[in-house]
Design a protein around this motif. Structure first.
Motif, short mmCIF file in Angstrom:
data_model
loop_
_atom_site.label_atom_id
_atom_site.label_comp_id
_atom_site.label_asym_id
_atom_site.label_seq_id
_atom_site.Cartn_x
_atom_site.Cartn_y
_atom_site.Cartn_z
N UNK A 150 -5.45 -9.68 -52.76
CA UNK A 150 -4.49 -10.66 -53.10
C UNK A 150 -4.91 -12.04 -53.16
N UNK A 151 -6.20 -12.22 -52.95
CA UNK A 151 -6.73 -13.43 -53.41
C UNK A 151 -8.38 -13.37 -53.43
N UNK A 152 -8.87 -14.47 -54.24
CA UNK A 152 -10.26 -14.40 -54.51
C UNK A 152 -11.04 -14.62 -52.92
N UNK A 153 -12.14 -13.88 -52.68
CA UNK A 153 -12.87 -14.08 -51.54
C UNK A 153 -13.27 -15.65 -51.27
N UNK A 154 -13.65 -16.49 -52.04
CA UNK A 154 -14.02 -17.85 -51.94
C UNK A 154 -12.83 -18.54 -51.35
N UNK A 155 -11.67 -18.23 -51.99
CA UNK A 155 -10.49 -19.02 -51.47
C UNK A 155 -10.14 -18.68 -49.98
N UNK A 156 -10.24 -17.35 -49.41
CA UNK A 156 -10.22 -16.88 -48.17
C UNK A 156 -10.97 -17.27 -47.18
N UNK A 157 -12.48 -17.73 -47.78
CA UNK A 157 -13.29 -18.12 -46.89
C UNK A 157 -13.42 -19.34 -46.39
#
Length: 333
Positions: A123-130
């Motif tokens: 649902x979202x890019x990994x860097x945004x979730x991290x």
């Protein structure tokens, strides 16, 4: 003969000191400006990432697609908030950790609801979730609907400093219950209340007194009665923990059910509220938003709606769309 002397030109020590000082001041101002611009950019990046995370969670039901609310996001597909931000990027190992055994989150089409349920990420890019704009790990409890960045210093600010510039402040987002839950009862004390699901009949609807007979001929030939039902209940099928769950509307007694729900006759309107608990202790039930299905069924004499299995005597079903902050339009059958 006289010797000719040539004048020497150059900077005095004082002049050199002044020039060096000016260059240092300019460099300092330029450095401060660049640092401020960089921090401001990181702050804006943090704000944008929070907005993207919120959209990944609950979408934006104010938007429309082909005249219908654009319902999307993790909560729409799974029927719950994620346990952590990693679930927005990678499929959870267990859709329902509260029950024993791992339950698959693989997406599948549910004919009754008319939509795909299960995990449909990422649902979202990994860097945004991290991390936030400064590279710090997100804070807060996303399973409770909170996500937070501690800002430039990476330290929580109980009270933001009065002289702090904007990018030094903490940035916080809260997913409120009314962002993704719909209450179908006649009590709006929780702030998300709606008045149940109503059905308006365009013609009389008949059923047999013995629900195993579906046609009038079968019913009457077996000495049963073919009438408009006066007492029946409803079950709502919805998505929770990546699977379809069912909740039955509740009534206090058979008599109150007659008065409250009416009968399935032409031009009559019946409203089904959904509560948790029995008489004197009823609490509103909150359902995750999305397309659901309402199933009507006869209530067995002497039983309450919650005691009756709709699988044994279903009458009819209709799809409904649960949208946060909106009442469910009356169904016409």
């Amino acid at each position: 003969m006289k010797q000719l002397t040539q004048k020497q030109y150059g900077f005095t020590l004082l002049e050199l000191i002044v020039v060096v000082g000016l260059l240092g001041l300019i460099t300092s101002l330029a450095t401060d400006y660049m640092v401020n611009e960089t921090n401001q950019t990181r702050y804006k990046t943090t704000e944008k990432r929070i907005e993207k995370i919120k959209y990944a969670l609950v979408g934006d039901s104010s938007r429309t697609l082909n005249g219908e609310p654009d319902l999307s996001g993790f909560v729409h597909d799974m029927g719950r908030l994620p346990l952590n931000l990693d679930e927005l990027v990678d499929e959870p190992d267990d859709c329902n950790p509260s029950e024993a055994g791992n339950q698959t989150c693989k997406p599948s089409f549910h004919a009754g609801l008319g939509r795909v349920i299960g995990w449909r990420g990422p649902y979202i890019q990994p860097d945004i979730a991290q991390s936030d704009g400064w590279g710090f790990t997100w804070q807060g409890d996303i399973s409770a609907g909170t996500i937070e960045s501690y800002g430039l210093d990476g330290i929580v600010d109980d009270v933001p400093p009065a002289n702090a510039v904007v990018y030094e402040n903490d940035t916080r987002a809260v997913i409120q219950p009314h962002d993704y839950l719909v209450q179908l009862s006649e009590d709006d004390s929780a702030g998300v209340g709606l008045n149940g699901i109503s059905i308006t009949y365009t013609q009389d609807y008949f059923v047999c007194s013995d629900v195993q007979y579906e046609t009038e001929q079968e019913c009457l030939s077996n000495s049963e009665s073919w009438n408009v039902p006066a007492d029946y209940c409803a079950a709502l099928e919805f998505v929770e923990n990546g699977a379809v769950k069912q909740y039955v509307s509740s009534t206090k007694s058979s008599k109150e059910s007659d008065e409250k729900h009416g009968v399935a006759s032409e031009d009559s309107t019946i409203t089904f509220p959904f509560y948790m608990g029995n008489e004197g202790s009823r609490e509103p039930v909150l359902f995750p938003f999305g397309r659901a299905q309402l199933v009507l069924f006869n209530k067995v004499a002497g039983e309450k709606c919650g005691d009756t299995s709709e699988d044994s005597n279903p009458m009819l079903s209709a799809r409904v769309t649960l949208v946060p902050g909106r009442a469910v339009p009356p169904l016409k059958i």
